[in-house]
Design a protein around this motif. Structure first.
Motif, PDB file in Angstrom:
ATOM      1  N   LEU A  12      54.015 -19.779  20.913  1.00  0.00           N
ATOM      2  CA  LEU A  12      52.662 -19.980  21.432  1.00  0.00           C
ATOM      3  C   LEU A  12      52.178 -18.793  22.255  1.00  0.00           C
ATOM      4  CD1 LEU A  12      52.920 -23.727  22.512  1.00  0.00           C
ATOM      5  CD2 LEU A  12      51.694 -22.820  20.538  1.00  0.00           C
ATOM      6  N   TRP A  13      53.111 -17.962  22.753  1.00  0.00           N
ATOM      7  CA  TRP A  13      52.711 -16.809  23.558  1.00  0.00           C
ATOM      8  C   TRP A  13      51.953 -15.763  22.740  1.00  0.00           C
ATOM      9  CZ3 TRP A  13      52.685 -16.919  28.624  1.00  0.00           C
ATOM     10  CH2 TRP A  13      53.564 -17.777  29.288  1.00  0.00           C
ATOM     11  N   PHE A  14      52.094 -15.782  21.420  1.00  0.00           N
ATOM     12  CA  PHE A  14      51.384 -14.806  20.596  1.00  0.00           C
ATOM     13  C   PHE A  14      49.899 -15.149  20.456  1.00  0.00           C
ATOM     14  CE2 PHE A  14      55.797 -14.454  19.196  1.00  0.00           C
ATOM     15  CZ  PHE A  14      55.981 -13.090  19.284  1.00  0.00           C
ATOM     16  N   ILE A  15      49.551 -16.411  20.682  1.00  0.00           N
ATOM     17  CA  ILE A  15      48.157 -16.821  20.502  1.00  0.00           C
ATOM     18  C   ILE A  15      47.231 -16.189  21.531  1.00  0.00           C
ATOM     19  CG2 ILE A  15      46.618 -18.819  20.546  1.00  0.00           C
ATOM     20  CD1 ILE A  15      48.776 -20.423  19.194  1.00  0.00           C
ATOM     21  N   PRO A  16      47.566 -16.178  22.852  1.00  0.00           N
ATOM     22  CA  PRO A  16      46.673 -15.501  23.817  1.00  0.00           C
ATOM     23  C   PRO A  16      46.482 -14.021  23.502  1.00  0.00           C
ATOM     24  CG  PRO A  16      48.228 -16.905  24.969  1.00  0.00           C
ATOM     25  CD  PRO A  16      48.662 -16.865  23.551  1.00  0.00           C
ATOM     26  N   LEU A  17      47.504 -13.363  22.969  1.00  0.00           N
ATOM     27  CA  LEU A  17      47.352 -11.946  22.611  1.00  0.00           C
ATOM     28  C   LEU A  17      46.349 -11.774  21.476  1.00  0.00           C
ATOM     29  CD1 LEU A  17      51.124 -10.864  22.711  1.00  0.00           C
ATOM     30  CD2 LEU A  17      49.388 -10.582  24.490  1.00  0.00           C
ATOM     31  N   TYR A  18      46.389 -12.699  20.539  1.00  0.00           N
ATOM     32  CA  TYR A  18      45.472 -12.600  19.414  1.00  0.00           C
ATOM     33  C   TYR A  18      44.041 -12.937  19.810  1.00  0.00           C
ATOM     34  CZ  TYR A  18      43.677 -13.240  14.688  1.00  0.00           C
ATOM     35  OH  TYR A  18      42.951 -13.146  13.536  1.00  0.00           O
ATOM     36  N   LEU A  19      43.893 -13.750  20.871  1.00  0.00           N
ATOM     37  CA  LEU A  19      42.563 -14.165  21.315  1.00  0.00           C
ATOM     38  C   LEU A  19      41.712 -12.986  21.760  1.00  0.00           C
ATOM     39  CD1 LEU A  19      43.282 -17.447  23.308  1.00  0.00           C
ATOM     40  CD2 LEU A  19      41.948 -17.224  21.231  1.00  0.00           C
ATOM     41  N   LEU A  20      42.337 -11.853  22.105  1.00  0.00           N
ATOM     42  CA  LEU A  20      41.583 -10.682  22.550  1.00  0.00           C
ATOM     43  C   LEU A  20      40.649 -10.171  21.456  1.00  0.00           C
ATOM     44  CD1 LEU A  20      44.421  -8.756  24.423  1.00  0.00           C
ATOM     45  CD2 LEU A  20      42.594 -10.139  25.424  1.00  0.00           C
ATOM     46  N   GLY A  31      38.866 -19.428  15.825  1.00  0.00           N
ATOM     47  CA  GLY A  31      39.277 -20.467  16.772  1.00  0.00           C
ATOM     48  C   GLY A  31      39.971 -21.630  16.095  1.00  0.00           C
ATOM     49  N   TRP A  32      39.341 -22.119  14.993  1.00  0.00           N
ATOM     50  CA  TRP A  32      39.975 -23.226  14.275  1.00  0.00           C
ATOM     51  C   TRP A  32      41.311 -22.800  13.668  1.00  0.00           C
ATOM     52  CZ3 TRP A  32      38.511 -27.556  15.784  1.00  0.00           C
ATOM     53  CH2 TRP A  32      37.182 -27.905  15.979  1.00  0.00           C
ATOM     54  N   LEU A  33      41.370 -21.559  13.202  1.00  0.00           N
ATOM     55  CA  LEU A  33      42.610 -21.074  12.605  1.00  0.00           C
ATOM     56  C   LEU A  33      43.730 -20.998  13.647  1.00  0.00           C
ATOM     57  CD1 LEU A  33      43.482 -20.196   9.789  1.00  0.00           C
ATOM     58  CD2 LEU A  33      43.097 -17.828  10.469  1.00  0.00           C
ATOM     59  N   LEU A  34      43.378 -20.520  14.843  1.00  0.00           N
ATOM     60  CA  LEU A  34      44.377 -20.456  15.907  1.00  0.00           C
ATOM     61  C   LEU A  34      44.801 -21.849  16.359  1.00  0.00           C
ATOM     62  CD1 LEU A  34      43.092 -17.514  18.134  1.00  0.00           C
ATOM     63  CD2 LEU A  34      45.153 -17.574  16.744  1.00  0.00           C
ATOM     64  N   LEU A  35      43.853 -22.769  16.405  1.00  0.00           N
ATOM     65  CA  LEU A  35      44.198 -24.148  16.763  1.00  0.00           C
ATOM     66  C   LEU A  35      45.139 -24.749  15.730  1.00  0.00           C
ATOM     67  CD1 LEU A  35      43.866 -26.628  18.534  1.00  0.00           C
ATOM     68  CD2 LEU A  35      41.805 -27.206  17.232  1.00  0.00           C
ATOM     69  N   CYS A  39      48.945 -26.048  16.551  1.00  0.00           N
ATOM     70  CA  CYS A  39      49.400 -27.399  16.205  1.00  0.00           C
ATOM     71  C   CYS A  39      50.636 -27.356  15.304  1.00  0.00           C
ATOM     72  CB  CYS A  39      48.278 -28.176  15.517  1.00  0.00           C
ATOM     73  SG  CYS A  39      46.902 -28.613  16.609  1.00  0.00           S
ATOM     74  N   LEU A  40      50.672 -26.383  14.394  1.00  0.00           N
ATOM     75  CA  LEU A  40      51.841 -26.239  13.524  1.00  0.00           C
ATOM     76  C   LEU A  40      53.085 -25.897  14.347  1.00  0.00           C
ATOM     77  CD1 LEU A  40      53.103 -26.077  10.720  1.00  0.00           C
ATOM     78  CD2 LEU A  40      52.372 -23.680  10.602  1.00  0.00           C
ATOM     79  N   ILE A  41      52.925 -24.995  15.325  1.00  0.00           N
ATOM     80  CA  ILE A  41      54.064 -24.634  16.181  1.00  0.00           C
ATOM     81  C   ILE A  41      54.541 -25.847  16.986  1.00  0.00           C
ATOM     82  CG2 ILE A  41      54.770 -23.217  18.145  1.00  0.00           C
ATOM     83  CD1 ILE A  41      52.862 -21.061  17.108  1.00  0.00           C
ATOM     84  N   LEU A  42      53.584 -26.611  17.528  1.00  0.00           N
ATOM     85  CA  LEU A  42      53.964 -27.814  18.277  1.00  0.00           C
ATOM     86  C   LEU A  42      54.688 -28.809  17.378  1.00  0.00           C
ATOM     87  CD1 LEU A  42      50.762 -28.431  20.438  1.00  0.00           C
ATOM     88  CD2 LEU A  42      52.986 -27.609  21.213  1.00  0.00           C
ATOM     89  N   SER A  43      54.252 -28.916  16.130  1.00  0.00           N
ATOM     90  CA  SER A  43      54.919 -29.829  15.204  1.00  0.00           C
ATOM     91  C   SER A  43      56.346 -29.377  14.919  1.00  0.00           C
ATOM     92  CB  SER A  43      54.115 -29.912  13.906  1.00  0.00           C
ATOM     93  OG  SER A  43      54.730 -30.786  12.987  1.00  0.00           O
ATOM     94  N   LEU A  44      56.546 -28.050  14.766  1.00  0.00           N
ATOM     95  CA  LEU A  44      57.893 -27.527  14.541  1.00  0.00           C
ATOM     96  C   LEU A  44      58.787 -27.742  15.752  1.00  0.00           C
ATOM     97  CD1 LEU A  44      57.034 -24.167  12.725  1.00  0.00           C
ATOM     98  CD2 LEU A  44      58.079 -26.194  11.718  1.00  0.00           C
ATOM     99  N   GLY A  45      58.192 -27.811  16.946  1.00  0.00           N
ATOM    100  CA  GLY A  45      58.977 -28.100  18.155  1.00  0.00           C
ATOM    101  C   GLY A  45      59.482 -29.524  18.213  1.00  0.00           C
ATOM    102  N   ILE A 277      43.596 -30.624   9.945  1.00  0.00           N
ATOM    103  CA  ILE A 277      42.151 -30.790  10.133  1.00  0.00           C
ATOM    104  C   ILE A 277      41.521 -29.479  10.603  1.00  0.00           C
ATOM    105  CG2 ILE A 277      40.403 -31.974  11.509  1.00  0.00           C
ATOM    106  CD1 ILE A 277      42.244 -34.424  11.536  1.00  0.00           C
ATOM    107  N   ALA A 278      42.178 -28.818  11.577  1.00  0.00           N
ATOM    108  CA  ALA A 278      41.655 -27.552  12.088  1.00  0.00           C
ATOM    109  C   ALA A 278      41.630 -26.486  10.993  1.00  0.00           C
ATOM    110  CB  ALA A 278      42.508 -27.079  13.267  1.00  0.00           C
TER     111      ALA A 278
END
Length: 508
Positions: A12-20, A31-35, A39-45, A277-278
């Protein structure tokens, strides 16, 4: 809630870097793609919710796995070698059988225990992987020692013994067969050798006997006599399925007990569905409509997100600080939570940090309609009053707690307060009596001095616990004692210790 595979969350730490770079190109798409990715990462957790542990009754047999480690087990007529095939079967057996206890021994001309009886399959698999046949140079097999050691390893009436061997060197196993039959051993022979046999490699090439002839090691059918006389079985080759079937058929109740099993409710499908959905919203015009119309509309209507979702980071940070003993930081994180449970956790952190007045003030501010939860609040308020030596207020708080819900700890604390107050009253009366007696018996003309006396050193062991509504986590001090810190033991405690009659859990 917890995660069974938390290492995935580091992604999940890579997402804030990509938000730039998101602002530069179609926020609704990125935004939807990052969401979706989050969610996929959370599911893998693998998020789960712990359910109530259950106690499972279990019974099984004692199974002794006896491994022939003699030099002939290096023969390659069984792929990759006789010993390699045996280790593979051993791993498969302990992985598949979770009911029985396994003990492991190795034998050549003598037998040694590699592992006592255990149900720890991971330990046994590590043991099998670490066996190094290159360290075994003995050229001979003695089966009687393995049978005798198997009998000593188990106190069961009929333990199961599985011999992984190529048959050994003896022409007859009548003595071993009689021993197994007499001592109740059921022996299964796993024959790991072929009839045509195989040559053996040594440092000088092919192994030769004293006459210079090449040694060919083949199976020895004589060892089958042990299994037939003991009521066991002979299994041809490295067949783990047949070994498991024999253990299942011969299983008894050599041991019985219970084990606690923790069950989890998997929640991975929730972020997975949200991610799908996202992802759809990212590649359709519907995503742009949601961003432009639906989200502002929800904001105007005033729909708020569930507090549990927004408060989760503060809850996790507070719990981590609490577990590390950083109670001041824990109280700070829990201070961001406006729920009754959040306040309860903050008060518990303040209490552990020694800030009893602040903790008491937070406990007083808690409002709840749950009688059980209010009982714990009053109980911990009573503990705060005890720390502040306000025993009458502590007594009232504990009585309220017991009125809402009876608990043994609150009852014991209430009795400890009564004993403390009674002891103080007795000491005051004794002090007055000693002063009067001393003054009355002094010689005439001699000055009268006041006898020094004091309050009781009586200490009480106070138990504290915390709980909230069903399914909600709260922090509380599990146990504390007024005797902690610099207070000394009371004289009564010393008497109990000297009399060797002190109670370990309730020394008062």
């Amino acid at each position: 809630m917890s995660f069974l595979s938390p290492l995935w969350l580091f992604a999940l730490w890579f997402i804030p870097l990509y938000l730039l770079g998101v602002r530069r190109y179609k926020w609704h798409f990125q935004g939807w793609l990052l969401l979706s990715l989050a969610c996929l990462i959370l599911s893998l957790g693998r998020p789960v919710v712990n359910e109530k542990p259950i106690s499972v009754e279990e019974a099984g047999s004692d199974v002794i796995l006896a491994l022939d480690m003699s030099y002939s087990m290096r023969a390659t007529d069984i792929t990759p070698s006789r010993l390699g095939a045996a280790k593979r079967v051993l791993r498969e057996v302990v992985e598949s059988d979770s009911r029985d206890r396994f003990g492991v021994l190795a034998h050549t001309t003598s037998a040694i225990v590699l592992s006592p009886l255990t149900k720890d399959s991971e330990l046994l698999k590590h043991l099998f992987s670490s066996l190094d046949e290159s360290q075994i140079i003995t050229k001979g097999t003695e089966v009687m020692g393995a049978l005798e050691l198997s009998r000593k390893m188990s106190h069961a009436q009929h333990p199961l013994v599985v011999l992984f061997t190529d048959g050994g060197d003896e022409l007859s196993y009548e003595k071993e067969s009689a021993y197994a039959q007499e001592h109740g051993l059921k022996v299964c022979v796993v024959m790991l050798a072929s009839a045509q046999g195989s040559t053996l490699q040594s440092d000088e090439g092919l192994l030769k006997d004293e006459g210079g002839h090449i040694v060919v090691s083949s199976r020895n059918e004589a060892i089958n006599q042990i299994s037939s006389m003991s009521g066991g079985k002979v299994i041809e080759g490295a067949d783990s399925k047949s070994v498991l079937e024999w253990i299942e058929r011969e299983r008894g109740e050599d041991f019985a007990g219970s084990t606690t099993v923790t069950r989890y409710k998997e929640l991975f499908y929730i972020p997975l569905i949200l991610g799908m959905i996202a992802f759809v919203l990212a590649y359709t015009t519907l995503g742009e409509r949601v961003v432009k119309k639906i989200i502002p509309l929800l904001t105007l209507i005033g729909i708020s997100l569930h507090a549990g979702v927004l408060d989760y980071p503060y809850q996790i940070a507070g719990e981590m600080a609490y577990s590390q003993g950083k109670y001041e930081h824990s109280a700070k994180w829990f201070g961001y939570l406006d729920s009754a449970e959040g306040k309860f956790n903050r008060a518990a952190s303040l209490y552990k940090g020694g800030k009893y007045p602040e903790a008491l003030a937070v406990y007083r501010s808690i409002r709840s309609d749950n009688p059980m939860f209010k009982s714990y609040v009053y109980y911990n308020m009573g503990n705060c009053y005890i720390r502040l030596n306000e025993f009458e207020n502590a007594r009232n708080a504990l009585l309220k707690s017991l009125t809402l819900h009876y608990s043994h700890q609150a009852d014991q604390n209430l009795k400890a307060i009564a004993i403390e107050q009674e002891q103080k009253s007795l000491n005051v009366r004794k002090e007055k009596k000693d002063k009067f007696s001393s003054d009355e018996n002094k010689p005439a003309g001699e000055g009268k001095k006041t006898k020094e006396g004091g309050g009781s050193n009586m200490q009480s062991d106070i138990a504290s616990s915390g709980a909230g509504d069903a399914g909600k986590k709260v922090q509380a001090d599990p146990r504390f004692s007024l005797s902690q810190g610099k207070a000394a033991l009371s004289s009564h405690q010393y008497e109990l210790i000297n009399q060797r009659s002190v109670h370990e859990t309730k020394p008062w």
